[in-house]
Design a protein around this motif. Structure first.
Motif, mmCIF file in Angstrom:
data_model
loop_
_atom_site.group_PDB
_atom_site.id
_atom_site.type_symbol
_atom_site.label_atom_id
_atom_site.label_comp_id
_atom_site.label_asym_id
_atom_site.label_seq_id
_atom_site.Cartn_x
_atom_site.Cartn_y
_atom_site.Cartn_z
ATOM 1 N N VAL A 58 58.026 85.250 -28.163
ATOM 2 C CA VAL A 58 59.315 84.670 -28.541
ATOM 3 C C VAL A 58 59.006 83.304 -29.141
ATOM 4 O O VAL A 58 58.332 82.485 -28.524
ATOM 5 N N GLU A 59 59.494 83.096 -30.358
ATOM 6 C CA GLU A 59 59.185 81.863 -31.092
ATOM 7 C C GLU A 59 60.460 81.310 -31.709
ATOM 8 O O GLU A 59 61.310 82.066 -32.182
ATOM 9 N N ASP A 60 60.596 79.993 -31.673
ATOM 10 C CA ASP A 60 61.706 79.345 -32.376
ATOM 11 C C ASP A 60 61.172 78.141 -33.132
ATOM 12 O O ASP A 60 60.048 77.707 -32.914
ATOM 13 N N ASN A 61 61.974 77.635 -34.031
ATOM 14 C CA ASN A 61 61.607 76.420 -34.760
ATOM 15 C C ASN A 61 62.560 75.281 -34.399
ATOM 16 O O ASN A 61 62.966 74.499 -35.238
ATOM 17 N N GLY A 62 62.846 75.198 -33.108
ATOM 18 C CA GLY A 62 63.715 74.139 -32.593
ATOM 19 C C GLY A 62 62.954 72.854 -32.325
ATOM 20 O O GLY A 62 61.914 72.588 -32.927
ATOM 21 N N VAL A 63 63.435 72.087 -31.357
ATOM 22 C CA VAL A 63 62.895 70.747 -31.118
ATOM 23 C C VAL A 63 61.636 70.727 -30.251
ATOM 24 O O VAL A 63 61.009 69.690 -30.099
ATOM 25 N N GLY A 64 61.248 71.877 -29.652
ATOM 26 C CA GLY A 64 60.099 71.868 -28.742
ATOM 27 C C GLY A 64 60.490 71.188 -27.437
ATOM 28 O O GLY A 64 61.658 70.942 -27.172
ATOM 29 N N PHE A 65 59.494 70.877 -26.606
ATOM 30 C CA PHE A 65 59.786 70.196 -25.344
ATOM 31 C C PHE A 65 58.613 69.330 -24.932
ATOM 32 O O PHE A 65 57.496 69.495 -25.419
ATOM 33 N N GLN A 66 58.894 68.422 -24.018
ATOM 34 C CA GLN A 66 57.852 67.527 -23.526
ATOM 35 C C GLN A 66 56.984 68.252 -22.505
ATOM 36 O O GLN A 66 57.469 69.104 -21.763
ATOM 37 N N LYS A 67 55.702 67.893 -22.448
ATOM 38 C CA LYS A 67 54.799 68.489 -21.460
ATOM 39 C C LYS A 67 55.367 68.289 -20.059
ATOM 40 O O LYS A 67 55.919 67.254 -19.741
ATOM 41 N N GLY A 68 55.216 69.321 -19.219
ATOM 42 C CA GLY A 68 55.680 69.248 -17.841
ATOM 43 C C GLY A 68 57.098 69.736 -17.652
ATOM 44 O O GLY A 68 57.452 70.195 -16.581
ATOM 45 N N ILE A 69 57.915 69.652 -18.671
ATOM 46 C CA ILE A 69 59.310 70.066 -18.561
ATOM 47 C C ILE A 69 59.410 71.576 -18.362
ATOM 48 O O ILE A 69 60.191 72.054 -17.558
ATOM 49 N N ALA A 70 58.609 72.363 -19.084
ATOM 50 C CA ALA A 70 58.723 73.820 -19.086
ATOM 51 C C ALA A 70 58.526 74.432 -17.710
ATOM 52 O O ALA A 70 59.176 75.406 -17.359
ATOM 53 N N TRP A 71 57.625 73.907 -16.912
ATOM 54 C CA TRP A 71 57.304 74.505 -15.622
ATOM 55 C C TRP A 71 57.869 73.678 -14.475
ATOM 56 O O TRP A 71 57.314 73.637 -13.394
ATOM 57 N N SER A 72 59.009 73.081 -14.684
ATOM 58 C CA SER A 72 59.591 72.206 -13.666
ATOM 59 C C SER A 72 60.186 72.967 -12.485
ATOM 60 O O SER A 72 60.663 72.366 -11.550
ATOM 61 N N GLY A 73 60.153 74.301 -12.536
ATOM 62 C CA GLY A 73 60.678 75.093 -11.426
ATOM 63 C C GLY A 73 62.078 75.616 -11.656
ATOM 64 O O GLY A 73 62.597 76.379 -10.864
ATOM 65 N N VAL A 74 62.695 75.208 -12.721
ATOM 66 C CA VAL A 74 64.016 75.721 -13.078
ATOM 67 C C VAL A 74 63.984 76.100 -14.549
ATOM 68 O O VAL A 74 63.124 75.673 -15.295
ATOM 69 N N GLY A 75 64.927 76.914 -14.950
ATOM 70 C CA GLY A 75 65.017 77.252 -16.361
ATOM 71 C C GLY A 75 64.332 78.559 -16.711
ATOM 72 O O GLY A 75 63.759 79.240 -15.868
ATOM 73 N N GLY A 76 64.386 78.891 -17.997
ATOM 74 C CA GLY A 76 63.951 80.181 -18.496
ATOM 75 C C GLY A 76 62.504 80.534 -18.259
ATOM 76 O O GLY A 76 62.193 81.637 -17.822
ATOM 77 N N LEU A 77 61.579 79.623 -18.530
ATOM 78 C CA LEU A 77 60.162 79.955 -18.395
ATOM 79 C C LEU A 77 59.773 80.222 -16.949
ATOM 80 O O LEU A 77 59.074 81.201 -16.654
ATOM 81 N N SER A 78 60.207 79.383 -16.049
ATOM 82 C CA SER A 78 59.853 79.606 -14.646
ATOM 83 C C SER A 78 60.564 80.838 -14.092
ATOM 84 O O SER A 78 60.007 81.551 -13.257
#
Length: 119
Positions: A58-78
């Motif tokens: 899954v790929e998008d051309n949005g704003v990206g994210f800061q390191k550490g945010i993606a695996w914070s324990g909440v949200g889509g990736l986790s």
């Protein structure tokens, strides 16, 4: 926010499980395009065989994210990571392949061949 349609591109020869895909597409829309959807924005979903299993990107051309945010324990990736571990143990996993703040994100979901994702 501009009023325009978002481009969704996907591989039509591959079946996608909405349980795994929905949180990732939500992330693209809610976080990747948080400043609005513009005519050049897209979400690409691609599935293919790889080794003894399947890969869904899954790929998008949005704003990206800061390191550490993606695996914070909440949200889509986790959420997807947790579901994959429950369903497949170590055989199911998610990886952030690309994350470039300001230019987008690409993640891959790896599934075992017994998952029956492909036709």
């Amino acid at each position: 926010m501009q009023n325009s349609a978002l481009k969704l591109q996907y591989n039509e020869h591959f079946l996608y499980n909405t349980l795994e895909m929905q949180p990732l597409v939500d992330n693209c829309v809610l976080h990747g395009f948080k400043d609005g959807i513009h005519p050049d924005h897209y979400i690409r979903i691609n599935g293919f065989r790889s080794g003894q299993g399947y890969v869904v990107e899954v790929e998008d051309n949005g704003v990206g994210f800061q390191k550490g945010i993606a695996w914070s324990g909440v949200g889509g990736l986790s959420t997807v990571n947790h579901r994959l571990k429950l369903l497949f143990g170590d055989a199911g996993r998610i990886h952030i392949i690309e994350n470039k703040p300001g230019t987008g994100t690409k993640v891959q979901i790896h599934l075992p061949s017994n998952h029956k994702q492909a036709r």
